[in-house]
Structures are given as C-alpha cells and as structure tokens.
Design an enzyme around this catalytic site. Structure first.
Site, PDB file in Angstrom:
ATOM      1  N   GLU A 250       0.844  -1.201   0.000  1.00 13.69           N
ATOM      2  CA  GLU A 250       0.000   0.000   0.000  1.00 13.69           C
ATOM      3  C   GLU A 250       0.875   1.246   0.000  1.00 13.69           C
ATOM      4  O   GLU A 250       1.927   1.290   0.645  1.00 13.69           O
ATOM      5  CB  GLU A 250      -0.923  -0.010   1.213  1.00 13.69           C
TER       6      GLU A 250
ATOM      7  N   ASP B 210       0.012   5.410   0.479  1.00 14.16           N
ATOM      8  CA  ASP B 210      -1.128   6.244   0.872  1.00 14.16           C
ATOM      9  C   ASP B 210      -0.841   7.733   0.904  1.00 14.16           C
ATOM     10  O   ASP B 210       0.189   8.166   1.434  1.00 14.16           O
ATOM     11  CB  ASP B 210      -1.579   5.896   2.304  1.00 14.16           C
TER      12      ASP B 210
ATOM     13  N   GLU C 203      -3.322  10.264   2.855  1.00 13.28           N
ATOM     14  CA  GLU C 203      -4.536  10.346   3.657  1.00 13.28           C
ATOM     15  C   GLU C 203      -4.658  11.768   4.201  1.00 13.28           C
ATOM     16  O   GLU C 203      -3.704  12.316   4.748  1.00 13.28           O
ATOM     17  CB  GLU C 203      -4.506   9.343   4.810  1.00 13.28           C
TER      18      GLU C 203
END
Length: 341
Positions: free
Chosen positions: A111, A113, A115
């Site tokens: 992953e 990210d 955010e």
C-alpha cells in the site's frame, strides 16, 4: 514471459517514470475521462461524475461514504489528482488517495497512501503519507504534515511516483517525501501490482485527536472534489500477472541514457528539505512508543528529533477504511499542531 524479459520491461518502465515527471511538470501527461480509467467502488449516489466526464465528487453522509477505483492494476507508475477537500468542521473525516492490492493479497498486501485527516473548526487539515510492503502493517511508515495552504479553498495536485527503487510523494509538484528502497527493507518495499483508489469515509474512531472528535453529520454532506486524473504507468494483466502495457516506455536501453538517476532534482530537493523542516509534525522513525529500535532504513537526526518532540504525538487507535467488502485497520500517531510555511 521469461524473467529476464520481465526485468527488462520493468527497467524501461521505471526509467520512463522519471521522464514522465518532467512531462507532468509541464502538464503534458494526458488527463483521462473518469470512465476510461476508473469505476465506482462504493457509495452509489454519493459518487457524482461531472458533465465533462473528467471530474468527480465523492461525498460522505450518515448513510455512507464513497469511492472509486482504477480499472487496471499497475506495477509502477505516475498517479495524480487535483483534489479540493471539504471545508468547515471536518473532524473524523478522512479523504484518501492511495494504491493497494489488499483485495488480491489479503495477508501480504502492499500500500502507498495519501490520507487527509479532517479537523475541528479553526484547525487545519493534516496530510499523512504511509507505505506498507508485503503485509507489514505492524511496520507502518507514517509521516504527518501541515500544509502551506488551505486544501479546502481550492484544488491542489497530489502525486505518487512509484518505481522499483523509489516512492516519491508530491504536492503541487513539490516533493514532500522520498522513500528509497534499501536492501534491509526486503519485502517491506511495495513490489506487487496495485490498484489506485480514492475514498471519503468516517474515521471517527481515530482520525482527530485519537477519536476525541467524531464526525458531526450536522455538517454533512462532506464533499471531496477530484479532477485532472492521471494514470500513467505499467498496467498488469490481473490473471497472467505480467506487464500488459507500459505507457510510453522506451523502446531500447539507449533511450534511458538521458534519464536522471533520481526523480528529485537538486532544486526540488531543497524545497523538500524546507517543507519537511517547516511542516512535518510526525515521523515513524522517532516514535519510541511503537518502535524501541527505529526501522533499519531510518536515518536519525538529533535536530529533527528535538523539533518533532515539541509536537508530542500520541498513538491513536484502530480505524477502518472501506474497500468495498474489505476493511483495513489503520494505525498511526496523532498530532494537532502544524507549522506555517
């Protein structure tokens, strides 16, 4: 496909990505219509595609959040969107722009990210980057920052560049973080094909001051706007697991000789260092609660440690990110302060 051919293709693809960033800086990469690159993930009517077909609204209300997902899997690439975040009281709200393969590799997923963590009125949005590799969710590589602008006032560009040796996060073409693959990281560096996602969801349990402030649906719907969507990378056949398409890849190794060895230019590196000094408020490398010994790739700076210590980050609890039928537990540390640029 033989391993040597795969390796050569991936070398070409990674080299292409550095050239792609130069092109992106001059806005030469194609912005694709939503339907050509993406599909709705969840949220039904909370996802609205604009008439131009190139912009989309994601909203969160008491009923549900929403999200979209790329049609293709990618092994490395340049992934970008211009995003305008919800305004006013946004505590507990998380907007995410990220890559993951959790639906395919539930026990050893990768992953990458972006955010965006909402906040109470009068407090700024915070931005968090994170990297997981090979399911190493117990070794989250979170960093958190303030921004030099209000991301709810206008659109700003957020970009992930991912190659076989580097991950670079950009905000408005300013690199804010560079993750370089090291031998000691092993499988902790994302190395399997991933899909691109964008979501808005209720993270009341952890997003704002460790869950102290929750989503207040009096201010709903919370709307995140996405435009200028760029998917530029090596698409992977989901069944055969080989590279099916590598956009604009060089046709021979001679074409790679003028590509710089790093995706960050000297001028950009100065901007990145200035950004991190002024705006980084948390780094996993200095979290002694989570890591008695810093992960192997961390380079500890006493000056940076002293500066970050002022923010006194606290570890926040687990939350859930909606990936259709799948949920991922999120961990990290929380801070309220952000320096001005």
């Amino acid at each position: 496909m033989e391993g040597s051919h795969m390796g050569l293709l991936l070398f070409f693809c990674s080299s292409m990505l550095f050239a792609a960033f130069a092109a992106a800086s001059s806005r030469n990469l194609p912005i694709i219509p939503f339907d050509e690159g993406y599909a709705p993930l969840f949220g039904d009517s909370n996802l609205v595609i604009h008439r131009d077909g190139k912009s989309v609204h994601l909203s969160l209300d008491e009923r549900t959040g929403s999200g979209f997902v790329s049609h293709d899997l990618y092994l490395h690439g340049y992934f970008s969107a211009s995003i305008k975040l919800p305004s006013d009281y946004t505590a507990g709200v998380v907007v995410a722009f990220y890559m993951s393969n959790g639906d395919m590799f539930q026990n050893n997923h990768d992953e990458i990210d972006f955010e965006f963590l909402g906040n109470i009125r009068g407090k700024d949005w915070r931005i968090q980057t994170n990297v997981y590799g090979n399911g190493s969710t117990n070794i989250g590589r979170e960093e958190r920052y303030g921004l030099w602008f209000d991301p709810a006032d206008d659109f700003h560009q957020y970009t992930i560049v991912w190659t076989d040796s580097q991950i670079i996060f950009y905000v408005d073409n300013v690199p804010i973080r560079e993750v370089t693959r090291t031998e000691s990281m092993g499988g902790d560096f994302p190395s399997k094909p991933m899909t691109l996602y964008a979501t808005i969801w209720d993270a009341s349990d952890w997003a704002t001051n460790g869950g102290k402030y929750r989503v207040n649906y009096k201010y709903a719907p919370y709307v995140a706007e996405f435009s200028d969507l760029v998917l530029h990378g090596c698409a992977v056949d989901p069944i055969e697991q080989h590279v099916a398409k590598c956009d604009n890849a060089p046709q021979s190794s001679e074409a790679t000789t003028t590509i710089p060895s790093s995706g960050v230019t000297p001028a950009q590196r100065i901007k990145m260092e200035n950004f991190r000094k002024k705006h980084m408020t948390y780094s996993y490398c200095y979290d002694k609660v989570r890591y008695k010994v810093p992960p192997s790739e961390c380079v500890i700076s006493s000056q940076e440690a002293e500066r970050l210590r002022r923010f006194d980050p606290v570890t926040f609890g687990s939350g859930r990110r909606h990936h259709g039928k799948r949920h991922r537990r999120s961990r990290g540390s929380q801070t309220e302060a952000a320096a001005s640029f």
